[in-house]
Scaffold this active site. Structure first.
Site, short mmCIF file in Angstrom:
data_model
loop_
_atom_site.label_atom_id
_atom_site.label_comp_id
_atom_site.label_asym_id
_atom_site.label_seq_id
_atom_site.Cartn_x
_atom_site.Cartn_y
_atom_site.Cartn_z
N THR A 179 0.83 -1.20 0.09
CA THR A 179 0.12 0.16 -0.03
C THR A 179 0.94 1.31 -0.05
O THR A 179 2.11 1.11 0.55
CB THR A 179 -0.71 -0.15 1.36
OG1 THR A 179 -1.58 -1.14 1.10
CG2 THR A 179 -1.58 1.17 1.69
N ARG A 207 -14.04 -7.89 -0.52
CA ARG A 207 -13.36 -7.46 0.38
C ARG A 207 -12.99 -5.91 0.49
O ARG A 207 -12.93 -5.28 -0.42
CB ARG A 207 -12.37 -8.46 0.51
CG ARG A 207 -11.15 -8.08 2.03
CD ARG A 207 -10.05 -7.31 1.76
NE ARG A 207 -9.33 -7.28 2.62
CZ ARG A 207 -8.27 -6.56 2.76
NH1 ARG A 207 -7.98 -5.61 1.73
NH2 ARG A 207 -7.58 -6.37 3.82
N ASP A 210 -8.74 -1.36 4.52
CA ASP A 210 -8.59 -0.43 5.61
C ASP A 210 -8.46 1.03 5.01
O ASP A 210 -8.33 2.15 5.69
CB ASP A 210 -7.50 -0.73 6.66
CG ASP A 210 -6.03 -0.70 6.10
OD1 ASP A 210 -5.96 -1.68 5.31
OD2 ASP A 210 -5.55 0.11 6.20
N THR A 228 -0.57 1.04 6.82
CA THR A 228 -0.21 -0.11 5.77
C THR A 228 0.01 -1.38 6.58
O THR A 228 0.23 -1.40 7.66
CB THR A 228 1.21 0.58 4.92
OG1 THR A 228 1.36 -0.89 4.12
CG2 THR A 228 2.23 0.73 5.75
N GLY A 229 -0.12 -2.55 5.83
CA GLY A 229 0.00 -3.88 6.54
C GLY A 229 -1.36 -4.58 6.11
O GLY A 229 -2.10 -4.39 5.18
N ILE A 230 -1.65 -5.44 6.96
CA ILE A 230 -2.81 -6.41 7.08
C ILE A 230 -4.11 -5.68 7.28
O ILE A 230 -4.18 -5.48 8.46
CB ILE A 230 -2.91 -7.80 7.56
CG1 ILE A 230 -1.45 -8.55 6.91
CG2 ILE A 230 -4.04 -8.48 7.62
CD1 ILE A 230 -1.58 -9.98 7.41
N GLY A 231 -4.82 -5.44 6.40
CA GLY A 231 -6.14 -4.50 6.76
C GLY A 231 -7.22 -4.60 7.85
O GLY A 231 -7.45 -4.07 8.48
N1 GLY Z 1 -3.55 -2.31 3.89
C1 GLY Z 1 -4.23 -2.58 2.70
C2 GLY Z 1 -5.02 -3.70 2.68
O1 GLY Z 1 -5.00 -4.65 3.56
O2 GLY Z 1 -6.09 -3.80 1.86
#
Ligand code: GLY
Length: 318
Positions: A179, A207, A210, A228-231
């Protein structure tokens, strides 16, 4: 406008996640980030306002195929690209965003348009209708590397939590991923944040990232943050808003990052964030192995690429 009110401050990121592929990977990412820092900081010195500088920075990062936003976005499980982006003007405290849009070059432009709309966050069909209404030219953000990556991941039945920040396979060894985000305090002290993404990669249709939520991108007159990272991890921490509100409630931004990242680390989150407060202090943090961020503090350019591979935060005082 003359630079009478203060020194502009700028921090950008190109993602967070698993490790970079050696020194070469870090050098390539650093090169990309520094080019954007140079271009945007020059404009800030000429008086560009925070929101416009965020839009410019996001566009430049979206156009760099190394990053997972705009051109070079990752593919979803069905082989399509759907991008999301948001923009927040801190002083107006105004958020706008676009969710799961396809076939445009710069999703941040749609968020920009929505800043002055009554309906400020649009998704899927509404997003595509806006693209038609604005008569934006059809654009295919697909790169060969992303297609090859998707073909490989499909063979593995999409078993990764998220596409890596920088490729782990020789096949795509020069592709960066992540991201993107831009946070600015302009010379007049105005704050803004923008974030744009192709998503986490290989996700199911529908889906929501974030990046187009206040959890992933938030700003007030006190502070501005892009994540940034896992939404899913970012949403559950409500990370951007959490850090900004802690700053409003009196913590220095460095303390707000420290506390928020300690908590996220305890919950095994995989994420990173960048921010600036009203005084011009720049801050960053990560629980991921790497955070691809670079900043201009008014004197020098620096980056976070060599941070230790563990939870950490850092700051540059105003
Ligand atoms: N942070 C980007 C996503 O998980 O979509």
């Amino acid at each position: 406008m003359s630079i009478v009110d203060g020194q502009p401050k700028l921090i950008i990121h190109g993602g967070a996640g698993s490790s970079l592929k050696g020194e070469k990977g870090a050098d390539l990412v650093r090169q990309s980030l520094y080019q954007v820092i140079d271009a945007v900081y020059d404009k800030l010195l000429s008086g560009l306002d925070a929101k416009s500088a965020v839009i410019l920075g996001c566009q430049l990062l979206e156009d760099d195929p190394r990053f997972n936003a705009g051109t070079g976005s990752v593919l979803q499980s069905d082989g399509q690209i759907r991008m999301s982006a948001s923009l927040m003007d801190g002083n107006a405290q105004r958020f706008s965003g676009i969710i799961n849009v396809s076939r445009v070059q710069n999703p941040i432009q749609l968020a920009q348009f929505l800043q002055s709309s009554d309906d400020r966050v649009l998704s899927d069909n509404g997003a595509m209708e806006l693209v038609r209404e604005l008569q934006l030219p059809a654009y295919d953000p697909l790169t060969k590397l992303r297609l090859q990556e998707w073909i490989l991941e499909r063979e593995g039945n999409f078993d990764k939590a998220m596409a890596g920040v920088v490729a782990e396979k020789e096949l795509v060894s020069e592709a960066g991923r992540g991201t993107i985000g831009v946070v600015v305090r302009d010379a007049a002290g105005q704050l803004a944040a923008g974030t744009s993404t192709g998503g986490k990669g290989f996700e199911r249709i529908g889906r929501v990232s974030d990046s187009a939520m206040p959890a992933g991108n938030y700003a007030t007159a006190d502070a501005a943050v892009s994540c940034t990272g896992i939404g899913e991890d970012i949403i559950e921490e409500c990370l951007a808003a959490r850090i900004v509100i802690r700053t409003t409630d009196g913590l220095p931004i460095s303390g707000a990052f420290d506390r928020s990242f300690r908590e996220a680390h305890q919950r095994n989150r995989d994420l990173g964030a960048i921010g600036i407060d009203a005084t011009g202090t720049i801050a960053w943090g990560k629980t991921s192995e790497v955070l691809l961020a670079a900043y201009h503090d008014g004197e020098t350019i620096g980056d976070t690429l060599d941070m230790a591979r563990s939870m950490g935060t850092g700051s540059r005082l105003a």
